[in-house]
Enzyme design. Structure first.
Site, short mmCIF file in Angstrom:
data_model
loop_
_atom_site.label_atom_id
_atom_site.label_comp_id
_atom_site.label_asym_id
_atom_site.label_seq_id
_atom_site.Cartn_x
_atom_site.Cartn_y
_atom_site.Cartn_z
N SER A 1 20.01 2.49 57.77
CA SER A 1 21.33 2.72 58.37
C SER A 1 22.00 4.00 57.90
CB SER A 1 22.26 1.53 58.04
OG SER A 1 22.40 1.38 56.63
N SER B 1 15.53 -1.31 54.29
CA SER B 1 16.93 -1.35 53.86
C SER B 1 17.76 -2.23 54.80
CB SER B 1 17.46 0.10 53.80
OG SER B 1 18.69 0.17 53.16
N PHE B 2 18.69 -1.66 55.53
CA PHE B 2 19.42 -2.38 56.59
C PHE B 2 18.44 -3.08 57.53
CE2 PHE B 2 20.23 -1.39 61.11
CZ PHE B 2 21.32 -2.20 61.40
N ASP C 1 15.52 3.40 42.76
CA ASP C 1 16.39 3.35 43.93
C ASP C 1 17.85 3.28 43.50
OD1 ASP C 1 17.69 2.76 46.35
OD2 ASP C 1 16.05 1.48 47.05
N HIS D 1 14.89 5.54 47.19
CA HIS D 1 15.03 4.66 48.35
C HIS D 1 14.07 5.02 49.48
CE1 HIS D 1 17.10 1.56 50.51
NE2 HIS D 1 17.51 2.37 51.47
#
Length: 284
Positions: A36, A105-106, A226, A254
């Protein structure tokens, strides 16, 4: 893929939304759900791994509604339900009964929720630096979701993403800044995660009891260093999901799929293989 702009793939209409999708390769389908970050697209997120994964399977990487080159209706409410409806609609439109799902992630939160709410649509699950369980929002994630357009701010955000500082430079920051300034992109992005932003971490989380009920074979990947999504989230997912395995990348932020693209692809490829082996000693 558009030769003039590799971020543009095929145009597919999903529930009335024009959806930009990279659909390459043949065989068992795997769907890649991006993160995102501001100005993100599926291609920017997955460009280094799509060609390799597509050698043995059909790879489908959409821009989720509100992101990239997919529609951004002014009337839409951005939330977990909206994005889940979009991904299920994409599977229906492409006539895919079930697929392996990789979420970043998102996108990991969406993949996790999809497996919980529509278990028959998910074969195997890969969660990378995933949201999906509660955690205290990090400085990095707050900066990402609170992005206000400028090259300086984009560079600051990208510094949070990468452990290897050599991956981030002013040219890349300017390129992603320009992507974030396309017509309507920032308006949509600002509508997704307004302050206070801890509530959006919580809204994307699935309940522990629902995660424990998952039967899907799950691979969990995370960068040890991260600064956007804490490693503790993947440790928790590994604890909750019975049939799960966790791989932690050292010297990695990340951007697991970028900083360690070759090893990421090898590990995922082995996991998605028919015999479901994870023989790390076979990886060179």
């Amino acid at each position: 893929m558009n030769k003039l702009n590799p971020e543009v793939g095929k145009n597919v209409v999903v529930n009335g939304l024009r959806t930009n999708v990279h659909d390459v390769g043949a065989g068992s389908p795997v769907v890649l759900i991006h993160g995102s970050g501001p100005g993100v697209t599926a291609w920017a997120n997955w460009r280094l791994v799509i060609p390799e994964l597509a050698k043995g399977r059909r790879v489908i990487a959409p821009d989720m509604v509100g992101f990239g080159y997919t529609d951004r209706p002014s009337s839409i409410t951005y939330n977990l339900e909206t994005w889940l409806t979009h991904i299920v609609g994409l599977l229906d439109t492409l006539e895919i009964a079930s697929a392996d799902i990789i979420g970043n992630s998102f996108g990991g939160a969406l993949a996790l929720a999809l497996a919980i709410r529509h278990p028959e649509r998910v074969n195997r699950l890969v969660l990378m630096g995933s949201v999906g369980v509660p955690f205290e929002i990090t400085e990095g994630l707050d900066a990402v979701w609170g992005y206000e357009p400028s090259i300086h701010n984009m560079r600051r955000i990208m510094d949070f993403f990468a452990f290897n500082e050599g991956l981030v430079n002013d040219d890349l920051a300017e390129l992603r800044y320009r992507a974030s300034m396309q017509t309507g992109v920032q308006d949509a992005f600002a509508a997704m995660f307004p302050a206070p932003r801890q509530r959006w971490v919580d809204a994307l989380a699935s309940a522990d009891e629902d995660i424990r009920m998952l039967k899907h074979s799950t691979l969990i990947l995370h960068g040890r260093d991260d600064r956007v999504i804490p490693l503790a989230t993947s440790l928790r997912l590994n604890e909750l999901i019975c049939d799960s395995q966790l791989h932690v990348f050292g010297r990695c932020g990340h951007w697991t799929q970028i900083e360690h693209a070759n090893r990421f692809t090898q590990i995922v490829d082995l996991f998605l293989a028919e015999d479901r082996r994870m023989d790390y000693f076979a990886i060179e």
